[in-house]
Every structure is written in C-alpha cells, then in structure tokens.
Design a protein around this motif. Structure first.
Motif, PDB file in Angstrom:
ATOM      1  N   GLU A  20       0.828  -1.211   0.000  1.00 40.86           N
ATOM      2  CA  GLU A  20       0.000   0.000   0.000  1.00 40.86           C
ATOM      3  C   GLU A  20       0.862   1.261   0.000  1.00 40.86           C
ATOM      4  OE1 GLU A  20      -2.465  -0.556   3.453  1.00 40.86           O
ATOM      5  OE2 GLU A  20      -3.464  -2.312   2.586  1.00 40.86           O
ATOM      6  N   GLN A  23       2.479   1.687  -3.477  1.00 31.54           N
ATOM      7  CA  GLN A  23       1.491   2.116  -4.467  1.00 31.54           C
ATOM      8  C   GLN A  23       1.124   3.586  -4.283  1.00 31.54           C
ATOM      9  OE1 GLN A  23      -1.664  -0.792  -4.244  1.00 31.54           O
ATOM     10  NE2 GLN A  23      -0.366  -2.400  -5.074  1.00 31.54           N
ATOM     11  N   THR A  24       1.016   4.021  -3.026  1.00 29.91           N
ATOM     12  CA  THR A  24       0.753   5.438  -2.754  1.00 29.91           C
ATOM     13  C   THR A  24       1.914   6.292  -3.236  1.00 29.91           C
ATOM     14  OG1 THR A  24      -0.575   4.862  -0.814  1.00 29.91           O
ATOM     15  CG2 THR A  24       0.251   7.122  -0.938  1.00 29.91           C
ATOM     16  N   GLU A  25       3.137   5.836  -2.952  1.00 31.25           N
ATOM     17  CA  GLU A  25       4.326   6.555  -3.400  1.00 31.25           C
ATOM     18  C   GLU A  25       4.322   6.686  -4.922  1.00 31.25           C
ATOM     19  OE1 GLU A  25       8.987   6.182  -2.312  1.00 31.25           O
ATOM     20  OE2 GLU A  25       8.116   4.387  -3.222  1.00 31.25           O
ATOM     21  N   GLN A  26       4.028   5.595  -5.606  1.00 34.49           N
ATOM     22  CA  GLN A  26       4.021   5.619  -7.062  1.00 34.49           C
ATOM     23  C   GLN A  26       2.939   6.552  -7.605  1.00 34.49           C
ATOM     24  OE1 GLN A  26       3.012   2.032  -9.581  1.00 34.49           O
ATOM     25  NE2 GLN A  26       5.241   2.160  -9.910  1.00 34.49           N
ATOM     26  N   LYS A  27       1.773   6.540  -6.986  1.00 39.13           N
ATOM     27  CA  LYS A  27       0.677   7.419  -7.415  1.00 39.13           C
ATOM     28  C   LYS A  27       1.091   8.882  -7.281  1.00 39.13           C
ATOM     29  CE  LYS A  27      -4.122   8.554  -6.483  1.00 39.13           C
ATOM     30  NZ  LYS A  27      -5.262   8.406  -5.586  1.00 39.13           N
ATOM     31  N   ILE A  28       1.709   9.229  -6.168  1.00 33.47           N
ATOM     32  CA  ILE A  28       2.158  10.604  -5.946  1.00 33.47           C
ATOM     33  C   ILE A  28       3.215  10.989  -6.980  1.00 33.47           C
ATOM     34  CG2 ILE A  28       3.459  12.091  -4.365  1.00 33.47           C
ATOM     35  CD1 ILE A  28       1.960  10.684  -2.054  1.00 33.47           C
ATOM     36  N   ILE A  30       3.722   9.697 -10.014  1.00 29.88           N
ATOM     37  CA  ILE A  30       3.166   9.764 -11.370  1.00 29.88           C
ATOM     38  C   ILE A  30       2.278  10.988 -11.539  1.00 29.88           C
ATOM     39  CG2 ILE A  30       1.564   8.631 -12.971  1.00 29.88           C
ATOM     40  CD1 ILE A  30       2.748   5.950 -11.998  1.00 29.88           C
ATOM     41  N   GLU A  31       1.410  11.233 -10.573  1.00 26.45           N
ATOM     42  CA  GLU A  31       0.469  12.344 -10.675  1.00 26.45           C
ATOM     43  C   GLU A  31       1.099  13.679 -10.303  1.00 26.45           C
ATOM     44  OE1 GLU A  31      -2.887  11.311  -8.287  1.00 26.45           O
ATOM     45  OE2 GLU A  31      -3.506   9.689  -9.634  1.00 26.45           O
ATOM     46  N   SER A  33       1.371  14.938  -7.452  1.00 20.30           N
ATOM     47  CA  SER A  33       0.493  15.596  -6.496  1.00 20.30           C
ATOM     48  C   SER A  33       0.930  15.232  -5.084  1.00 20.30           C
ATOM     49  CB  SER A  33      -0.953  15.133  -6.714  1.00 20.30           C
ATOM     50  OG  SER A  33      -1.059  13.751  -6.468  1.00 20.30           O
ATOM     51  N   ASN A  99       9.595   2.923  -8.918  1.00 21.65           N
ATOM     52  CA  ASN A  99       9.523   4.209  -8.228  1.00 21.65           C
ATOM     53  C   ASN A  99      10.870   4.914  -8.259  1.00 21.65           C
ATOM     54  OD1 ASN A  99       6.879   3.561  -7.714  1.00 21.65           O
ATOM     55  ND2 ASN A  99       7.114   3.367  -5.508  1.00 21.65           N
TER      56      ASN A  99
END
Length: 144
Positions: A20, A23-28, A30-31, A33, A99
């Motif tokens: 988790e 995945q949060t790190e990757q989302k941040i 990529i986006e 944000s 990442n």
C-alpha cells in the motif's frame, strides 16, 4: 512450527502494508500531487523495512531451531505461505525499482531545467567592438 507460521503471518501483513505504501508513493510520483507527503511515506517505508528485517531474523532463528529451511517442503501449509511471501516480495521489489526510476527521471529533468535557467541568467555581453565578453560584469561601480 506454530511460532514459524505466526511469524510468516506477520511478515505477510507487513508486506501488504508495504504494498500500500509503495502504491501510494508511485501514485504521488506519477500524478505529481501531494509531493510534500513523500518524506512521510519514505519514513514509513524505512520503518516497515526495519521491522520486516527483524521478523525475518526471527524466522531464520526459528527455522534453525526446528531444523527446517525454505522453501519448507516438510510442511505444505508453511511452504505455501513461504511461496506467497517470496512472490509478493518480488512484486514489491519491482514496484520499488520502478519508483526509483521515476524519481531518477524527475531528477534528470530538474537538472536539465536548472542548467537551462543558468544559461538564461548569464546573458552574453558584447564589447564595444562586437566581440563576446568572457569576463563577468559586476553591477557595482567602482568609486574613484
């Protein structure tokens, strides 16, 4: 063997938490944000990896105590659990590597931008005969 199974259960839970976090790190990344949260995420990831290392040390000690070795073929339940852990670990390693590549790419782009801006900040100055001046001109005047 129950102790070993309990440790494997704890490792599985921690790997889920690590998944988790990654995945949060990757989302941040990529986006692009909430980048201010990256420091907190990295700290959580580091703490979790330390805890996983301690649990794995305990697993190794118990394996020696019970005279069993991975992949734990002697016990089908533990063997299945161990296989799941190793598969999850491989997947998490790939996500973490991805990442790292995203971060490296961002750092390269940032460095290119900095180099470009440095070029803009150091404008070319020409002398009165039309040649480029190589010396840096100071904005301060000398007092005579």
């Amino acid at each position: 063997m129950l102790e070993l199974n309990n440790i494997l259960n704890k490792i599985t839970e921690m790997l889920q938490t690590l998944s988790e976090i990654l995945q949060t790190e990757q989302k941040i990344l990529i986006e692009n944000s909430l980048t201010s949260q990256l420091s907190e995420i990295i700290n959580k990831k580091s703490q979790l990896l330390i805890q996983l290392k301690l649990l794995d040390d305990n697993r190794i000690k118990l394996s020696k105590k019970f005279n069993v070795q991975p992949p734990y073929k002697e016990n089908p339940t533990i063997a299945a659990h161990w296989l799941s852990i190793t598969d999850t670990t491989k997947l998490l390693s790939k996500i973490n590597r991805d990442n790292g590549l995203i971060i490296q790419n961002r750092m390269n782009i940032t460095q290119q931008s900095i180099n470009y801006l440095k070029g803009i900040n150091n404008p070319t100055v020409y002398t009165n005969n039309g040649y480029q001046q190589t010396d840096v001109i100071s904005s301060k005047r000398a007092k005579v």
